[in-house]
Design a protein around this motif. Structure first.
Motif, PDB file in Angstrom:
ATOM      1  N   TYR A  12      -8.343  -0.061   1.721  1.00  0.00           N
ATOM      2  CA  TYR A  12      -7.296  -1.294   2.038  1.00  0.00           C
ATOM      3  C   TYR A  12      -7.939  -2.731   2.049  1.00  0.00           C
ATOM      4  O   TYR A  12      -7.521  -3.602   1.603  1.00  0.00           O
ATOM      5  CB  TYR A  12      -6.659  -1.093   3.537  1.00  0.00           C
ATOM      6  CG  TYR A  12      -6.050  -2.071   4.006  1.00  0.00           C
ATOM      7  CD1 TYR A  12      -4.966  -2.627   3.545  1.00  0.00           C
ATOM      8  CD2 TYR A  12      -6.334  -2.322   5.316  1.00  0.00           C
ATOM      9  CE1 TYR A  12      -4.348  -3.873   4.020  1.00  0.00           C
ATOM     10  CE2 TYR A  12      -5.701  -3.321   6.238  1.00  0.00           C
ATOM     11  CZ  TYR A  12      -4.647  -4.042   5.471  1.00  0.00           C
ATOM     12  OH  TYR A  12      -3.964  -5.077   6.256  1.00  0.00           O
ATOM     13  N   LEU A  36       0.873  -1.230  -0.132  1.00  0.00           N
ATOM     14  CA  LEU A  36      -0.124   0.125   0.024  1.00  0.00           C
ATOM     15  C   LEU A  36       0.898   1.310  -0.055  1.00  0.00           C
ATOM     16  O   LEU A  36       1.590   1.479   0.899  1.00  0.00           O
ATOM     17  CB  LEU A  36      -1.106   0.008   1.220  1.00  0.00           C
ATOM     18  CG  LEU A  36      -2.010   0.930   1.485  1.00  0.00           C
ATOM     19  CD1 LEU A  36      -3.158   0.692   0.135  1.00  0.00           C
ATOM     20  CD2 LEU A  36      -2.855   0.797   2.583  1.00  0.00           C
ATOM     21  N   LEU A  64       3.105  -1.170   4.377  1.00  0.00           N
ATOM     22  CA  LEU A  64       2.431   0.329   4.122  1.00  0.00           C
ATOM     23  C   LEU A  64       3.675   1.058   3.897  1.00  0.00           C
ATOM     24  O   LEU A  64       4.561   1.022   4.697  1.00  0.00           O
ATOM     25  CB  LEU A  64       1.664   0.751   5.521  1.00  0.00           C
ATOM     26  CG  LEU A  64       1.329   1.998   5.294  1.00  0.00           C
ATOM     27  CD1 LEU A  64       0.331   2.114   4.197  1.00  0.00           C
ATOM     28  CD2 LEU A  64       0.307   2.382   6.655  1.00  0.00           C
ATOM     29  N   ASP A 105       0.756  -7.180   4.869  1.00  0.00           N
ATOM     30  CA  ASP A 105       0.514  -6.087   4.090  1.00  0.00           C
ATOM     31  C   ASP A 105       1.739  -5.100   4.532  1.00  0.00           C
ATOM     32  O   ASP A 105       1.995  -4.980   5.594  1.00  0.00           O
ATOM     33  CB  ASP A 105      -0.763  -5.505   3.949  1.00  0.00           C
ATOM     34  CG  ASP A 105      -1.762  -6.450   3.695  1.00  0.00           C
ATOM     35  OD1 ASP A 105      -1.511  -7.223   2.590  1.00  0.00           O
ATOM     36  OD2 ASP A 105      -2.675  -6.677   4.569  1.00  0.00           O
TER      37      ASP A 105
END
Length: 220
Positions: free
Chosen positions: A195, A20, A111, A109
């Motif tokens: 997200y 992300l 970021l 994930d």
């Protein structure tokens, strides 16, 4: 309190992590939004950059940065060990590939609080894993007000940040999603929705094909 999937079935947790990439001009809110998202979701890891600059008081290796000598950093470039890198004020900064790939393969994930150039480099190298989000201020006057309210920089530095911000905003079309940060809570809710929706894409959930096959093979 961090959100976590304590009640998830084992096959639901076998997924590939995503990258992300959150960008914005200085003062538009990307750092505050990113930090809150990372704090609220246990499956999210903040990317840690490598740098040639010296540690500042209180900074720790592997927490704020991976601190490298210039020869070490240049060797990482030669070995293609960085997703992206740039030289800023005479110091090198970049994103090591290994911890990012390890996190994704473990279903976590990653970021990134990152500028448009870094986001472009990462998205070019990992197009299927990258999700780019750009944060816009509601007005130019609002952005200037936020920078002045910080009282951290001189008027000259603030003007430089505003000029840089205009160059940043010119790249908004490269992003998958745009959030106008008029109200922090609303902008944060929008970021959460992006997200969570991206996490549900079929390509990021390798457990789906066998699960669907099992569904189809069940007797009514």
């Amino acid at each position: 309190m961090a959100h976590d999937d304590h009640h998830a079935k084992p096959w639901e947790t076998v997924r590939r992590g995503l990258l992300l990439l959150v960008s914005s001009p200085a003062g538009a809110g990307k750092t505050s939004l990113s930090r809150r998202l990372a704090a609220d979701y246990a499956g999210m890891t903040l990317s840690i950059s490598a740098t040639t600059r010296a540690p500042r008081p209180g900074e720790q290796e592997g927490r704020e940065y991976f601190f490298k000598s210039r020869p070490e950093f240049e060797a990482m470039i030669e070995r293609d060990e960085l997703f992206e890198w740039a030289e800023v004020n005479g110091q090198l900064y970049g994103t090591p590939k290994a911890p990012v790939i390890s996190a994704m393969e473990a279903g976590r994930d990653v970021l990134f609080d990152i500028d448009w150039q870094g986001a472009r480099q990462i998205a070019t190298k990992a197009p299927d894993d990258s999700v780019r989000v750009f944060i816009l201020p509601p007005s130019w006057q609002d952005l200037a007000r936020r920078l002045h309210a910080r009282a951290q920089d001189s008027v000259e530095v603030i003007e430089q940040r505003l000029d840089l911000g205009k160059r940043e905003i010119m790249h908004w079309r490269e992003y998958d999603y745009i959030i106008v940060n008029k109200d922090f809570d609303r902008a944060y809710a929008d970021l959460i929705h992006i997200y969570r929706a991206e996490r549900m894409k079929p390509g990021r959930n390798p457990w789906l094909p066998p699960f669907v096959e099992d569904l189809l093979s069940e007797k009514v």
